[in-house]
Design an enzyme around this catalytic site. Structure first.
Site: not given
Length: 364
Positions: A147-151
């Site tokens: 989830a890109a930088c929202s992992c």
């Protein structure tokens, strides 16, 4: 009868030993331009533009020499055998062991392990399963997410829901970021942004918590919207595209990202707080994704209606750079112990996708 509440009971971080200052990056980039000859890019006069654009002064990296080598300008990493621990599992395990120790939880008690990063070093087996084995969490289920930088916030939401549903009573979220491997250090627009590092948190059912510093999860929220403004096209299909001469790397339209992300993230947090009947003024701490000092400043101004208070919204950006999905957890780890019981805080991530995630917590 209400189900169990989920609590963040421990956190941990790993920062590499090698540091690259802005001045070192500038010297390397300018030497590269001089060797290459005429071109459209311009050399730096000094490192001032980097601080002005981002708030970053230095970053920790997994390999310094390869990045600064003007004949290479990317990390120099040794291939590891399949029998050896992968690099992301190795740095993730450092952060995970800290988090487990802080929570007072033995790995064998874990019911779930989730790993996520902006880019994982292989497709499979999952890094999370490798971490499960390395830590001795034999009874857990383990999987990776993207989830890109929202992992981190997305993974916390998954783990919290599993605890509330009663399917597990403990979970480990690990975010091992080797973000400098994604960067084209010949690109002036992005070569200064990222650092490397890992962060981890332990979640437990409230009735299982023994740690002195714990945070009850009051709610979590996630939002996604497609955008090409932040993109990395590297993947398994890259080797099949004949005209591809160089590996795809991180790229972004920085102006568009700032214009889009500030209202996206601030609106996301305000909406989430509203659903929980919490006023922004009642939030004592905001642990934001460590992407850019200007973006975070503008987000806080929209949240609180005044300039950013560094105590309310602390940062590690100047010394560590953008740690991608690990950033919000890393700043949470550094700036959490001073909050009093009952204090409310918000973990928030945002990035490529676009994606945004928030976790509202209360110090127990």
């Amino acid at each position: 009868m209400a189900g169990p509440q989920a609590v963040i009971s421990g956190s941990g971080v790993f920062h590499p030993a090698h540091e690259i200052t802005n001045e070192e990056l500038v010297d390397s980039y300018n030497t590269f331009l001089k060797r290459r000859g005429a071109g459209g890019e311009r050399p730096y006069a000094d490192a001032t533009p980097i601080v002005k654009a981002s708030g970053i002064r230095s970053r920790r990296v997994i390999d310094k020499d390869g990045i600064l080598d003007v004949d290479r300008m990317r990390p120099r990493l040794a291939r590891r055998a399949a029998t050896e621990l992968s690099m992301q599992a190795e740095i993730g395990a450092h952060a995970a062991r800290q988090a487990l120790a802080a929570a007072g939880l033995e790995p064998a008690r874990l019911g779930m392990v989730i790993a996520g990063a902006t880019a994982l070093e292989r497709a499979y087996p999952a890094i999370a399963i490798e971490l499960q084995q390395a830590l001795g969490a034999q009874d857990a289920c383990a999987f990776d997410i993207s989830a890109a930088c929202s992992c981190a916030t997305f993974a916390i939401a998954i783990a919290a829901d599993a605890i509330v549903a009663g399917s597990v009573d403990s979970a480990l979220v690990v975010i091992p970021e080797l973000a400098t491997a994604q960067v084209d250090f010949r690109d002036r627009t992005s070569h200064f942004i990222f650092g490397d590092g890992a962060a981890a948190v332990v979640l437990q059912a409230a009735d299982r918590v023994t740690a002195a510093c714990s945070f009850r999860i009051l709610g979590h929220a996630r939002h996604t919207r497609f955008s090409n403004a932040i993109r990395n096209d590297f993947g398994f299909l890259s080797r099949c595209i004949d005209e591809a001469t160089e590996p795809a790397t991180f790229r972004q339209n920085g102006v568009k990202v700032m214009r889009d992300v500030v209202p996206l993230a601030s609106g996301h947090i305000l909406e989430h707080l509203g659903r929980l009947a919490i006023q922004p003024g009642d939030v004592q701490r905001v642990w934001l994704h460590q992407a850019n000092a200007h973006i975070n400043k503008l987000i806080c101004e929209k949240l609180f209606g005044r300039p950013m208070d560094e105590r309310r919204a602390p940062s590690i950006l100047a010394e560590h750079g953008n740690l991608a999905a690990a950033g919000a957890l890393a700043v949470f780890h550094r700036f959490r112990d001073d909050l009093r019981s009952g204090s409310v805080g918000v973990l928030c991530s945002f990035g490529a996708g676009y994606s945004a995630g928030s976790v509202v917590v209360q110090r127990m």
